[in-house]
Scaffold this motif. Structure first.
Motif, PDB file in Angstrom:
ATOM      1  N   ASP A 175      19.322  57.916  16.153  1.00  0.00           N
ATOM      2  CA  ASP A 175      18.592  56.691  15.794  1.00  0.00           C
ATOM      3  C   ASP A 175      17.695  56.900  14.575  1.00  0.00           C
ATOM      4  O   ASP A 175      16.539  56.502  14.566  1.00  0.00           O
ATOM      5  CB  ASP A 175      17.760  56.222  16.997  1.00  0.00           C
ATOM      6  CG  ASP A 175      17.273  54.793  16.822  1.00  0.00           C
ATOM      7  OD1 ASP A 175      17.848  54.070  16.004  1.00  0.00           O
ATOM      8  OD2 ASP A 175      16.293  54.411  17.502  1.00  0.00           O
ATOM      9  N   TYR A 176      18.252  57.498  13.528  1.00  0.00           N
ATOM     10  CA  TYR A 176      17.429  57.828  12.360  1.00  0.00           C
ATOM     11  C   TYR A 176      18.056  57.341  11.051  1.00  0.00           C
ATOM     12  O   TYR A 176      17.356  56.818  10.189  1.00  0.00           O
ATOM     13  CB  TYR A 176      17.214  59.340  12.293  1.00  0.00           C
ATOM     14  CG  TYR A 176      16.146  59.772  11.335  1.00  0.00           C
ATOM     15  CD1 TYR A 176      14.798  59.629  11.654  1.00  0.00           C
ATOM     16  CD2 TYR A 176      16.464  60.328  10.096  1.00  0.00           C
ATOM     17  CE1 TYR A 176      13.801  60.024  10.783  1.00  0.00           C
ATOM     18  CE2 TYR A 176      15.471  60.727   9.211  1.00  0.00           C
ATOM     19  CZ  TYR A 176      14.149  60.575   9.552  1.00  0.00           C
ATOM     20  OH  TYR A 176      13.158  60.964   8.675  1.00  0.00           O
ATOM     21  N   VAL A 177      19.371  57.504  10.896  1.00  0.00           N
ATOM     22  CA  VAL A 177      20.035  57.165   9.649  1.00  0.00           C
ATOM     23  C   VAL A 177      21.160  56.173   9.934  1.00  0.00           C
ATOM     24  O   VAL A 177      21.826  56.265  10.968  1.00  0.00           O
ATOM     25  CB  VAL A 177      20.606  58.425   8.958  1.00  0.00           C
ATOM     26  CG1 VAL A 177      21.284  58.064   7.644  1.00  0.00           C
ATOM     27  CG2 VAL A 177      19.502  59.431   8.710  1.00  0.00           C
ATOM     28  N   GLN A 178      21.368  55.233   9.017  1.00  0.00           N
ATOM     29  CA  GLN A 178      22.440  54.262   9.182  1.00  0.00           C
ATOM     30  C   GLN A 178      23.803  54.956   9.162  1.00  0.00           C
ATOM     31  O   GLN A 178      24.012  55.944   8.463  1.00  0.00           O
ATOM     32  CB  GLN A 178      22.396  53.206   8.073  1.00  0.00           C
ATOM     33  CG  GLN A 178      21.267  52.210   8.203  1.00  0.00           C
ATOM     34  CD  GLN A 178      19.956  52.759   7.689  1.00  0.00           C
ATOM     35  OE1 GLN A 178      19.907  53.853   7.152  1.00  0.00           O
ATOM     36  NE2 GLN A 178      18.892  51.989   7.839  1.00  0.00           N
ATOM     37  N   ARG A 179      24.731  54.394   9.910  1.00  0.00           N
ATOM     38  CA  ARG A 179      26.053  54.994  10.054  1.00  0.00           C
ATOM     39  C   ARG A 179      26.778  55.135   8.717  1.00  0.00           C
ATOM     40  O   ARG A 179      27.431  56.147   8.452  1.00  0.00           O
ATOM     41  CB  ARG A 179      26.904  54.155  11.018  1.00  0.00           C
ATOM     42  CG  ARG A 179      26.620  54.428  12.480  1.00  0.00           C
ATOM     43  CD  ARG A 179      27.310  53.416  13.365  1.00  0.00           C
ATOM     44  NE  ARG A 179      26.582  52.146  13.367  1.00  0.00           N
ATOM     45  CZ  ARG A 179      26.944  51.087  14.082  1.00  0.00           C
ATOM     46  NH1 ARG A 179      28.010  51.133  14.824  1.00  0.00           N
ATOM     47  NH2 ARG A 179      26.228  49.978  14.040  1.00  0.00           N
TER      48      ARG A 179
END
Length: 483
Positions: A420-424
């Motif tokens: 839950d930190y960087v966009q896919r």
């Protein structure tokens, strides 16, 4: 069956959206407050500074018509209510009020060059009752213009309506206070609500476009790269007091993380043994994903088995604040590449962990050229000859090419993705770039996974036998006694 699966995925997506909204509220609540305050202040200043008092004078009367010639001697009873004339009032009054004839007549009557006010009229439908009003910045002018308009209007309208007469019901009055007094409370409330709405909209957009990686399946579906380990989140309260870094050498607490790192080492060691590999590069999409923590603790796990392990800090763009190595960090990788010192002078051995560490040293202006130099290639050949494993802690690969340069000297690589930190799409772009550059990626490590999401804590979750296959030789020499 397919419809049921799609419904479950939709429910999961909606649940995640709600969770993201709640996270956005907790993260950006202050923004909504600031926008509310800014909106309230803006509307208050706009209402107060831009306010110009306007006064309104009104008069109500009925319009009577006459069939006489309108001379002075005509009797008053000759004026009567005419339904035809009443029907014409609604259309003729606005036309006559805006005509130049009426304006010129008022100016001539008042002896002025212009009319200091705006005239309007409201005719009650299907009746001869009219309310005429004049608004002006001066209360005296408002009444004076209204009186003059009522005086000259019958003569101006005679060509349209014939002879008419006003029967005054409410005479013009001198206004005592402006009719447009602003409600500062209402305007301030409107501004505050607009600010809150803008803040809520921002939070909703944040939640909608967040799309960070929270399940390994999200990456498995779009890339061939597989998850080789999920490391649980370690909260600060679980760490030893006085230490900021997560370390598997800390025997108090963090059992899940410690066993996860050791199990990760078993997987990596087995694959590296197959490839006869020595140099492992670890990178991530961006800073803050736990890349350096994974690299350091993986080196600790390797050293526990009696291996000679070097942790090489490949980030020449900023200096790490590390105090664990014995002695002062006078020299580092940058000094070796610039010829300032020899390799042995930049190597430090940590007594507690047993690993060798080569820091990056001071930041360099052109790190890419140093890392791509012949000196770097010679250094890596030299280190390969005296180390069992070399872990290269590379910079994040999203913004700079340093990781792609260091990848040339590595036999294989591991990518770190934080929960839950960087966009896919950002993760996918970096992984694709590494794959296209020829890097042999073993897989990715999913770090910082909340315990409730991964189900950590079950006995044997990180047991070595869970992963199947044989354990590489020498791994259990010390791991058995420490585990």
């Amino acid at each position: 069956m397919e419809d049921k699966r799609q419904e479950e995925e939709m429910e999961i997506d909606l649940l995640m959206l709600v969770q993201d909204v709640w996270k956005g509220v907790k993260k950006f609540w202050f923004l909504a407050v600031l926008l509310a305050l800014a909106g309230a202040a803006f509307m208050y200043l706009r209402s107060s500074r831009g306010y110009v008092p306007i006064y309104q004078s009104e008069a109500t009367f009925t319009v009577m018509t006459s069939t006489s010639d309108g001379q002075e001697g005509s009797a008053g009873y000759n004026f009567y209510y005419d339904t035809t004339t009443a029907g014409q009032l609604g259309t003729t009054f606005p036309y006559i009020l805006g005509s130049e004839l009426l304006t010129d007549a008022i100016c001539a009557d008042m002896g002025t060059e212009y009319v200091n006010g705006s005239i309007s009229a409201n005719v009650i439908q299907n009746s001869n009752m009219v309310t005429m009003a004049v608004v002006s910045a001066s209360p005296e002018d408002a009444r004076a213009v209204l009186e003059s308009a009522m005086k000259v209007y019958p003569d101006v309208a005679r060509f349209v309506l014939g002879n008419i007469q006003f029967n005054i019901i409410d005479p013009p009055s001198l206004p005592k206070e402006p009719y447009n007094i602003p409600s500062y409370t209402r305007q301030t409330a409107k501004g505050a609500l607009a600010g809150v709405a803008a803040g809520c909209l921002f939070i909703l957009l944040y939640a909608f476009f967040k799309r960070t990686v929270r399940k390994t399946e999200e990456l498995d579906a779009v890339t061939s790269l597989k998850c080789i380990s999920s490391l649980p989140e370690v909260r600060r309260r679980a760490r030893q007091r006085g230490k900021k870094e997560i370390s598997i050498l800390d025997e108090r607490g963090m059992s899940g993380y410690r066993e996860g790192i050791r199990s990760l080492y078993i997987r990596i060691a087995r694959e590296m043994e197959k490839k006869e590999a020595k140099v492992l590069l670890i990178t991530s999409t961006t800073a803050g994903e736990g890349k350096s923590t994974v690299a350091r603790n993986l080196a600790y796990a390797m050293a526990e088995t009696g291996q000679r392990v070097l942790l090489l800090d490949g980030d020449l763009r900023k200096k790490k604040d590390r105090k664990e190595a014995v002695g002062q960090e006078d020299y580092g990788l940058g000094h070796v590449l610039e010829g300032v010192c020899r390799t042995k002078q930049a190597l430090k051995k940590e007594e507690e962990s047993g690993i060798y560490h080569m820091p990056a040293g001071e930041s360099r202006k052109r790190p890419g050229s140093l890392l791509a130099s012949d000196t770097m290639e010679k250094l890596m050949r030299e280190l390969r000859g005296c180390m069992d494993y070399i872990i290269v802690d590379a910079p994040p690969c999203e913004l700079f090419e340093d990781a792609f340069v260091l990848e040339r000297y590595a036999d294989t690589a591991v990518f770190v993705v934080r929960y839950d930190y960087v966009q896919r799409y950002r993760v996918l772009e970096c992984v694709t770039s590494l794959s296209e550059s020829g890097s042999s990626l073993l897989g990715y490590v999913f770090s910082g996974v909340p315990v409730r999401e991964a189900g950590y804590g079950y006995y044997g979750y990180y047991g070595y036998g869970n992963y199947g296959g044989s354990v590489p030789s020498g791994i259990l020499q010390r791991a058995g006694s420490r585990g």
